[in-house]
Design a protein around this motif. Structure first.
Motif, mmCIF file in Angstrom:
data_model
loop_
_atom_site.group_PDB
_atom_site.id
_atom_site.type_symbol
_atom_site.label_atom_id
_atom_site.label_comp_id
_atom_site.label_asym_id
_atom_site.label_seq_id
_atom_site.Cartn_x
_atom_site.Cartn_y
_atom_site.Cartn_z
ATOM 1 N N LEU A 46 26.237 25.437 -41.328
ATOM 2 C CA LEU A 46 25.326 26.178 -39.726
ATOM 3 C C LEU A 46 26.330 25.952 -39.018
ATOM 4 N N PRO A 47 26.758 27.259 -38.918
ATOM 5 C CA PRO A 47 27.961 27.602 -37.693
ATOM 6 C C PRO A 47 27.107 27.291 -36.694
ATOM 7 N N CYS A 80 39.684 18.870 -37.953
ATOM 8 C CA CYS A 80 38.312 19.869 -37.122
ATOM 9 C C CYS A 80 39.572 21.443 -37.127
ATOM 10 N N SER A 81 39.976 21.293 -37.540
ATOM 11 C CA SER A 81 40.842 22.982 -37.655
ATOM 12 C C SER A 81 40.494 23.587 -38.315
ATOM 13 N N ILE A 82 40.700 22.851 -39.485
ATOM 14 C CA ILE A 82 40.088 24.112 -41.124
ATOM 15 C C ILE A 82 38.405 23.842 -41.379
ATOM 16 N N THR A 83 37.694 22.639 -40.870
ATOM 17 C CA THR A 83 36.624 23.167 -40.165
ATOM 18 C C THR A 83 36.209 24.397 -39.937
ATOM 19 N N LEU A 84 36.691 24.655 -38.407
ATOM 20 C CA LEU A 84 36.362 25.494 -37.459
ATOM 21 C C LEU A 84 37.137 26.825 -37.941
ATOM 22 N N THR A 87 34.149 27.221 -40.508
ATOM 23 C CA THR A 87 32.693 27.538 -39.507
ATOM 24 C C THR A 87 33.298 29.326 -39.058
ATOM 25 N N LEU A 88 34.028 30.008 -38.977
ATOM 26 C CA LEU A 88 34.336 30.967 -38.467
ATOM 27 C C LEU A 88 34.836 32.298 -39.529
ATOM 28 N N GLY A 89 35.105 31.801 -40.350
ATOM 29 C CA GLY A 89 34.497 32.486 -41.906
ATOM 30 C C GLY A 89 32.998 32.512 -42.106
ATOM 31 N N GLY A 94 28.771 36.221 -42.338
ATOM 32 C CA GLY A 94 26.746 36.091 -42.089
ATOM 33 C C GLY A 94 26.673 37.213 -41.732
ATOM 34 N N ALA A 95 27.535 37.576 -41.254
ATOM 35 C CA ALA A 95 27.745 38.813 -40.475
ATOM 36 C C ALA A 95 27.655 40.096 -40.820
#
Length: 104
Positions: A46-47, A80-84, A87-89, A94-95
């Motif tokens: 969930l972004p 956190c870098s991997i999960t960021l 999340t961005l992907g 989704g867009a």
């Protein structure tokens, strides 16, 4: 005999100055960064939750390197870098799917 006694006392009355003890490391920020990195592995789905969790984790990890707990801070920064990135992907995907779905 008194002069020898005085010389003996002069040799034994050294003033030893020890350096002050090092302050204890503050690992709280490093631990929080690592925990947020672990929580980010679920939050990236969930972004709206993923971005705050990972960004706060990155900030705490960067600050944690300076304060103490270097290994945990680096682990938190990596997670956190991997999960960021995930999340961005997920946001981009989704867009794109939202745009494609609205045109069909």
């Amino acid at each position: 005999m008194d002069s020898n006694y005085n010389n003996y006392n002069n040799y034994n009355n050294y003033n030893y100055n020890y350096p002050p003890a090092a302050p204890p490391e503050e690992k709280g920020m490093s631990i929080a960064s690592m925990v947020l990195g672990i929580c980010g592995t679920l939050a990236w789905c969930l972004p709206i939750l993923g971005y705050p969790v990972t960004i706060v984790g990155l900030v705490l990890g960067i600050l944690g390197i300076k304060k103490g707990g270097r290994g945990m801070a680096i682990a938190g920064i990596i997670m956190c870098s991997i999960t960021l990135a995930l999340t961005l992907g997920n946001s981009i995907l989704g867009a794109i799917l939202g745009i494609i779905g609205s045109t069909l």
